[in-house]
Design an enzyme around this catalytic site. Structure first.
Site, PDB file in Angstrom:
ATOM      1  CB  CYS A   1     -94.144 -47.141 -29.986  1.00  0.00           C
ATOM      2  SG  CYS A   1     -92.936 -45.872 -30.373  1.00  0.00           S
TER       3      CYS A   1
ATOM      4  NE  ARG B   1     -98.194 -48.631 -26.271  1.00  0.00           N
ATOM      5  CZ  ARG B   1     -97.749 -49.418 -25.311  1.00  0.00           C
ATOM      6  NH1 ARG B   1     -98.585 -49.958 -24.450  1.00  0.00           N
ATOM      7  NH2 ARG B   1     -96.464 -49.673 -25.190  1.00  0.00           N
TER       8      ARG B   1
ATOM      9  CD1 TRP C   1     -94.493 -39.888 -28.601  1.00  0.00           C
ATOM     10  CD2 TRP C   1     -92.412 -40.425 -28.011  1.00  0.00           C
ATOM     11  NE1 TRP C   1     -94.051 -38.916 -27.734  1.00  0.00           N
ATOM     12  CE2 TRP C   1     -92.769 -39.221 -27.352  1.00  0.00           C
ATOM     13  CE3 TRP C   1     -91.142 -40.958 -27.784  1.00  0.00           C
ATOM     14  CZ2 TRP C   1     -91.913 -38.545 -26.493  1.00  0.00           C
ATOM     15  CZ3 TRP C   1     -90.283 -40.280 -26.928  1.00  0.00           C
ATOM     16  CH2 TRP C   1     -90.665 -39.100 -26.296  1.00  0.00           C
TER      17      TRP C   1
ATOM     18  CG  ASN D   1     -93.532 -50.667 -29.635  1.00  0.00           C
ATOM     19  OD1 ASN D   1     -93.638 -50.021 -30.668  1.00  0.00           O
ATOM     20  ND2 ASN D   1     -94.580 -51.097 -28.958  1.00  0.00           N
ATOM     21  N   GLY D   2     -89.230 -49.713 -28.731  1.00  0.00           N
ATOM     22  CA  GLY D   2     -87.983 -49.753 -27.972  1.00  0.00           C
ATOM     23  C   GLY D   2     -86.895 -48.957 -28.662  1.00  0.00           C
TER      24      GLY D   2
ATOM     25  CD  GLU E   1    -100.016 -35.771 -10.426  1.00  0.00           C
ATOM     26  OE1 GLU E   1    -100.777 -36.244 -11.307  1.00  0.00           O
ATOM     27  OE2 GLU E   1     -98.772 -35.874 -10.494  1.00  0.00           O
TER      28      GLU E   1
ATOM     29  CE  LYS F   1    -102.257 -35.798 -13.915  1.00  0.00           C
ATOM     30  NZ  LYS F   1    -100.814 -35.872 -13.930  1.00  0.00           N
TER      31      LYS F   1
ATOM     32  CD  GLU G   1     -98.778 -34.895 -17.240  1.00  0.00           C
ATOM     33  OE1 GLU G   1     -98.073 -35.914 -17.356  1.00  0.00           O
ATOM     34  OE2 GLU G   1     -99.837 -34.877 -16.569  1.00  0.00           O
TER      35      GLU G   1
ATOM     36  CG  HIS H   1     -86.490 -19.824   1.059  1.00  0.00           C
ATOM     37  ND1 HIS H   1     -85.641 -19.100   1.859  1.00  0.00           N
ATOM     38  CD2 HIS H   1     -87.371 -20.450   1.889  1.00  0.00           C
ATOM     39  CE1 HIS H   1     -85.965 -19.291   3.123  1.00  0.00           C
ATOM     40  NE2 HIS H   1     -87.019 -20.116   3.163  1.00  0.00           N
TER      41      HIS H   1
ATOM     42  CE  LYS I   1    -101.966 -43.530 -18.964  1.00  0.00           C
ATOM     43  NZ  LYS I   1    -102.357 -42.452 -18.048  1.00  0.00           N
TER      44      LYS I   1
END
Length: 631
Positions: A2, A27, A75, A101-102, A504, A508, A511, A527, A626
């Site tokens: 947002c 964002r 968002w 926002n929030g 990581e 990536k 995402e 395993h 973001k």
């Protein structure tokens, strides 16, 4: 997650609002809107689902005129991405417009009370509740507040705005949750009121015009003076004045800072995507992270913002590193670094779990919250809980004036510059660089010799050159990306320092390409995950000439024995590896503790090039934001 923009002045507000929203696209959002107000007119509300370009088309078809306005990128949290749920929202009978926002956690209780009063809701959002509450307070208190308006002590006509300020002030204590909000009033076209609690708000100071936004990027080129609002503050903003007040304590003197354009450059500089630009910026971002922090005379690192003396830091018995997503991966690397070089036990916690699971934490434990944006709600909540229990909290973050930077007792800025691509790249490697320097610092406070400290500094200073050399693998990576772009599953495998790197790398790929990928310690593959290995599931192995080289090669052979394709990220090609790996990507050799930084380069490039070949929106992947400002 947002974004907010606002303008009050003597110019048409829409151009700034639209430009500002474009700068906030990084964002993450799924709808957008603006509302403007002309003197003596009504609200001009324009909203659209999807990208800002759709909103621009709506505005082109029917312009929103007015010298005051607010805008928002949403968002979705409460209700799907629809025009009705897009911000801004109106309250009462079009008396109030609001962007927010929030998350308001008790919105359903508040909404029911408003429905019983006859208020009609047009959306499923929690934000519309705030708009109706402010309209209700404005209506109920109008006559009483008109009779009590007074001039402020310094002659500012606060009385003219008091009725609107008090309506907002009365509503804020009713809200349980987080908010960054800006309110526009139909009957007061030259006024904006902003408020903050757990979600960032920045005011841009102008001449004959003022600006407000959820971060500094929309303000670039419009003003070079800014005010970071703190939690529980309100701002009364007109074209000629800005008054900042604490919700409970009255007026405060704002801290006006200079906006550094160079530190907030958001141009793509000719790169096809911000993510690729930011991958290539890493040699410089690493230099920026180290600038002024390596102390050759004492063979250590130095940090100006920890707000703890060396004596206090020597008394630390344990460190907790907490974060989310990519920052959690950097914390895992930090655990290896600080335990090996610093000689301190370290525990890594998901911030979302640390906040609620209430673990026993020893008195002399230091808490580091790691975050790119400084706004991650889970990390902020975890730090506040640890601070409430009496522990010293420090932040490692990239954004000056962010919520976490303000909430922590001290911290370290990354100085990586703005990271626009949703998938973190340069912020991740800058976090690893800062954690390496922290490990050196703690080591020199305890057991690490002067000579060892000098060797580590040598390696750190050469690191940007090694990363620059690693970028030369781009052509090799593109060949591999073309070969595997249609795969539906990937495994990423590494040991020791390269285990978090594998995590990581898998993140990536997930995402931005939407391919399922998992990262594991290479030995853990047998395993369970080895059941996934087949001819259509590539395994990316991080193979370095380290103490665990032979062990990793053994795991690699297990994959090959089952017909799985192997992509090897290596710092040296030997005959055995050349005979086993289907594809090899070479990177420079580096000490174990810096391997995650150099090895991240081909992993970032691989995710990027696969995503491009699959036609994905690299900088703005679906469902992601973001800055994750909700828990």
């Amino acid at each position: 997650m947002c974004g907010i923009v606002g303008y009050v002045g003597e110019k048409d507000a829409s151009p700034f609002l639209l430009t500002g929203l474009r700068r906030l696209e990084y964002r993450g959002y799924d709808s957008a809107g603006v509302v403007t107000l002309e003197v003596g007119g009504n609200f001009q509300l324009k909203r659209a689902v999807g990208r800002i370009d759709r909103l621009a088309s709506v505005l082109e078809a029917g312009p929103a005129k007015g010298f005051t306005g607010i805008g928002h990128t949403r968002w979705a949290t409460h209700g799907p991405a629809t025009v009705e749920n897009a911000h801004p929202h109106l309250g009462g009978r079009g008396q109030v417009a609001i962007v927010h926002n929030g998350v308001i956690e008790n919105y359903d209780v508040l909404k029911q009370a408003l429905v019983e009063k006859g208020y009609i809701f047009q959306s499923a959002t929690d934000t519309e509740v705030i708009a109706h509450l402010i309209a209700d307070c404005l209506k109920r208190n109008a006559e009483a507040q008109k009779s009590s308006q007074t001039k402020s002590n310094n002659g500012t006509p606060e009385g003219e705005n008091a009725i609107y300020l008090e309506a907002v002030r009365e509503v804020l204590p009713m809200l349980r949750g987080t908010y960054g909000l800006v309110v526009l009033f139909r009957d007061r076209p030259d006024l904006l009121i902003a408020a903050r609690c757990g979600s960032p708000m920045v005011i841009g100071v102008g001449k004959g015009e003022q600006f407000v936004a959820s971060d500094t990027s929309p303000l670039i080129g419009y003003t070079d003076r800014i005010i970071y609002m703190a939690d529980h503050q309100l701002a009364v903003i007109t074209k000629d004045s800005i008054q900042v007040l604490h919700r409970d304590q009255g007026r405060v003197r704002p801290d006006v800072r200079v906006l550094d354009d160079a530190a907030t450059d958001v141009s793509s500089e000719g790169f096809p995507h911000y993510m690729l630009k930011e991958i290539y910026e890493q040699p410089q971002s690493l230099r920026n992270a180290m600038r002024g922090r390596l102390d050759r005379d004492n063979a250590t690192a130095k940090f100006g913002g920890l707000n703890l003396t060396p004596a206090q830091l020597r008394n630390v018995d344990r460190i907790i590193l907490t974060g989310c997503g990519t920052s959690w991966h950097s914390a895992l690397v930090g655990e290896y670094l600080i335990e090996e070089l610093g000689g301190l036990p370290v525990e890594v916690e998901y911030a979302s779990e640390l906040r609620y699971r209430n673990p026993p934490v020893d008195r002399d434990t230091l808490i580091f919250g790691i975050t790119q944006s400084g706004e991650t709600a889970d990390t902020l909540a975890a730090l506040r809980e640890m601070k409430r229990k009496g522990h010293h909290t420090l932040a490692i973050c990239n954004v000056i004036g962010s919520s976490i930077a303000q909430a922590a007792d001290g911290g370290i800025y990354l100085h990586a510059g703005p990271e626009i691509g949703v998938a973190s790249t340069k912020a991740f490697t800058s976090q690893l660089c800062v954690l390496s320097m922290l490990a050196l610092y703690f080591g020199r406070l305890r057991h690490l010799s002067y000579e060892a400290g000098q060797r580590i500094i040598d390696q750190l200073e050469n690191l940007p050159n090694l990363v620059e050399a690693a970028l030369a693998c781009d052509a090799q990576v593109q060949v591999v990306a073309e070969k595997y772009k249609d795969a539906t599953n990937f495994l990423y495998l590494g040991r020791n320092y390269n285990f978090p790197t594998a995590l990581e790398g898998a993140l990536k790929l997930k995402e931005i390409s939407y391919i399922h990928a998992e990262g594991y310690p290479a030995a853990e593959m047998k395993h369970g995950p080895i059941a996934l290995v087949d001819a259509h599931t590539p395994s990316v192995f991080l193979v370095s000439q380290s103490t665990v080289y032979e062990k990793v090669m053994s795991n690699l052979q297990e994959v090959k024995a089952r017909g799985g394709p192997v992509i090897a990220i290596v710092d040296k090609v030997d005959p055995q590896l050349a005979s086993l790996a289907d594809d090899i990507i070479e990177i420079p050799s580096v000490e174990d503790f810096l391997q995650p930084i150099v090895a991240s380069i081909p992993l970032q490039l691989l995710a990027y090039h696969i995503a491009v070949r699959r036609g994905c929106d690299v900088d703005k992947p679906r469902n992601l934001a973001k800055s994750v400002t909700v828990e």
